[in-house]
Design a protein around this motif. Structure first.
Motif, PDB file in Angstrom:
ATOM      1  N   LYS A  10     -39.327 -51.915 106.684  1.00  0.00           N
ATOM      2  CA  LYS A  10     -37.792 -51.612 106.537  1.00  0.00           C
ATOM      3  C   LYS A  10     -37.972 -50.261 106.280  1.00  0.00           C
ATOM      4  N   TRP A 111     -32.084 -52.163 108.902  1.00  0.00           N
ATOM      5  CA  TRP A 111     -33.072 -51.557 109.605  1.00  0.00           C
ATOM      6  C   TRP A 111     -34.341 -51.962 109.028  1.00  0.00           C
ATOM      7  N   GLU A 113     -37.570 -55.240 109.947  1.00  0.00           N
ATOM      8  CA  GLU A 113     -37.968 -56.323 110.715  1.00  0.00           C
ATOM      9  C   GLU A 113     -37.217 -57.777 110.640  1.00  0.00           C
ATOM     10  N   LEU A 324     -40.519 -49.333 114.648  1.00  0.00           N
ATOM     11  CA  LEU A 324     -39.630 -49.011 113.302  1.00  0.00           C
ATOM     12  C   LEU A 324     -40.095 -47.729 112.744  1.00  0.00           C
ATOM     13  N   ALA A 327     -38.197 -44.824 113.767  1.00  0.00           N
ATOM     14  CA  ALA A 327     -36.677 -44.793 113.569  1.00  0.00           C
ATOM     15  C   ALA A 327     -36.029 -43.552 112.905  1.00  0.00           C
ATOM     16  N   VAL A 347     -37.444 -52.621 117.719  1.00  0.00           N
ATOM     17  CA  VAL A 347     -38.317 -53.058 116.459  1.00  0.00           C
ATOM     18  C   VAL A 347     -39.393 -54.095 117.253  1.00  0.00           C
TER      19      VAL A 347
END
Length: 350
Positions: A10, A111, A113, A324, A327, A347
């Motif tokens: 995350k 934000w 998985e 991710l 991100a 993702v």
């Protein structure tokens, strides 16, 4: 059989971002947290457990990275907690009667998985057109799309053949507004921050004219050059000096739909706007709006835009960050104009 358990990566806010600067990648971190069981706990209120597939990077997220007292319209992120935003997800488990395992949906998610969602389930939409790219539901067919649709048609109230100016015109919202305007035979001008973006506006999206605001020494002069007869509709995405210049060029009974002001988000003190008296002189209507007030139009919007996509009358540009772990850079890049088109994060692909 026991439910599957997985590690859940995350993106977490490390600390609030102070006023006067843009966000940095170091303001957030990607962490692998404890094992997550892929089942909703017994006794939970109606909830969804989702696997996140695509995440949307949006300018409004910058304001959520700061501490506001009193709180703003959208709650601040909390340091140490996962950040949230619009995304596309697949339902892994559900205790809500409107959603089934396997459904593809879009709405506010973490934000990360996998996300357990126990509130605001009424703001999620099932994805009906799964033959189109799912990533479209982070932008073209998601929040950005309904924002452009509602802001242009409901707030700006366009008439055929009017003169329309769109700032940040290659952003997720702006590129759609311009195309909607062209479908009404409007004369459309956009501004963007690079020659590459200007070229896309004119040669891919059909804008009649566009200019690179970073190369203009006088925005008022640039607007008069591109729109010598003035502006009927301004779709506002940036604020600051651009808004001040636009006010000098609005026609009588013009309309300004205020969607965003990205140029002001990182300033300690907002830029002053000097030309507001033009609103009175030219009887101009200037109106801000929140897209959530127009969600009742979503299915109408979705059906109409899907048809336009299939007819080749609407196109879209995405800027895709894979994974991710990328991100933070994707989100931060919004505020320097690094992205070309709608910025999103993959993702997981399905």
């Amino acid at each position: 059989m026991a439910p599957e358990a997985v590690r859940n990566k995350k993106v977490v806010l490390k600390h609030y971002v102070e006023a006067g600067r843009g966000p940095r990648e170091s303001d957030v971190e990607v962490v692998a947290t404890e094992t997550v069981v892929l089942a909703i706990p017994n006794g939970s209120p109606p909830a969804l457990l989702v696997k996140n597939l695509y995440l949307s990077c949006d300018p409004y997220m910058r304001s959520r990275m700061a501490k506001h007292d009193p709180p703003g319209f959208v709650p601040d992120f909390t340091p140490g907690s996962v950040i949230t935003g619009f995304g596309v997800s697949r339902v892994v488990d559900s205790t809500h009667p409107d959603f089934m395992v396997g459904d593809l949906i879009w709405g506010i998610t973490g934000w990360e998985e996998y996300s357990l969602i126990v509130s605001d389930l009424g703001s999620f939409f099932k994805i009906r057109y799964t033959d189109l790219p799912l990533s479209y539901y982070t932008g073209l067919l998601g929040m950005a799309g309904i924002t452009a649709y509602a802001g242009f048609y409901q707030v700006a109230q366009p008439k055929k053949g009017e003169r329309v100016f769109v700032s940040a015109a290659l952003g997720a919202v702006g590129q759609l507004v311009g195309q909607f305007a062209k479908l009404m035979d409007c004369y459309v001008v956009g501004s963007a921050g690079s020659d590459e973006k200007v070229d896309l506006l004119k040669n891919k999206f059909g804008f009649d004219e566009a200019f690179n605001y970073k190369q203009e020494t006088d925005l008022n002069t640039a607007l008069k050059r591109c729109l010598p007869e003035g502006i009927d509709i301004y779709f506002e995405n940036v604020g600051g000096p651009m808004l001040d210049a636009v006010l000098l060029n609005m026609r009588v009974h013009g309309r300004i739909a205020v969607c965003g002001m990205i140029s002001q988000l990182n300033l300690e003190k907002p830029d002053p706007v000097h030309n507001l008296f033009c609103l009175i002189m030219n009887q101009v209507k200037m109106e801000g709006f929140a897209v959530s007030n127009f969600y009742h139009l979503y299915r109408e919007f979705e059906d109409e835009v899907v048809q336009l996509i299939r007819e080749g009358k609407i196109t879209y540009v995405e800027d895709v960050a894979e994974g991710l772990e990328n991100a933070p850079a994707a989100l931060v890049g919004l505020f320097s104009g690094r992205n070309v088109g709608k910025q999103l994060v993959v993702v997981a692909r399905e």
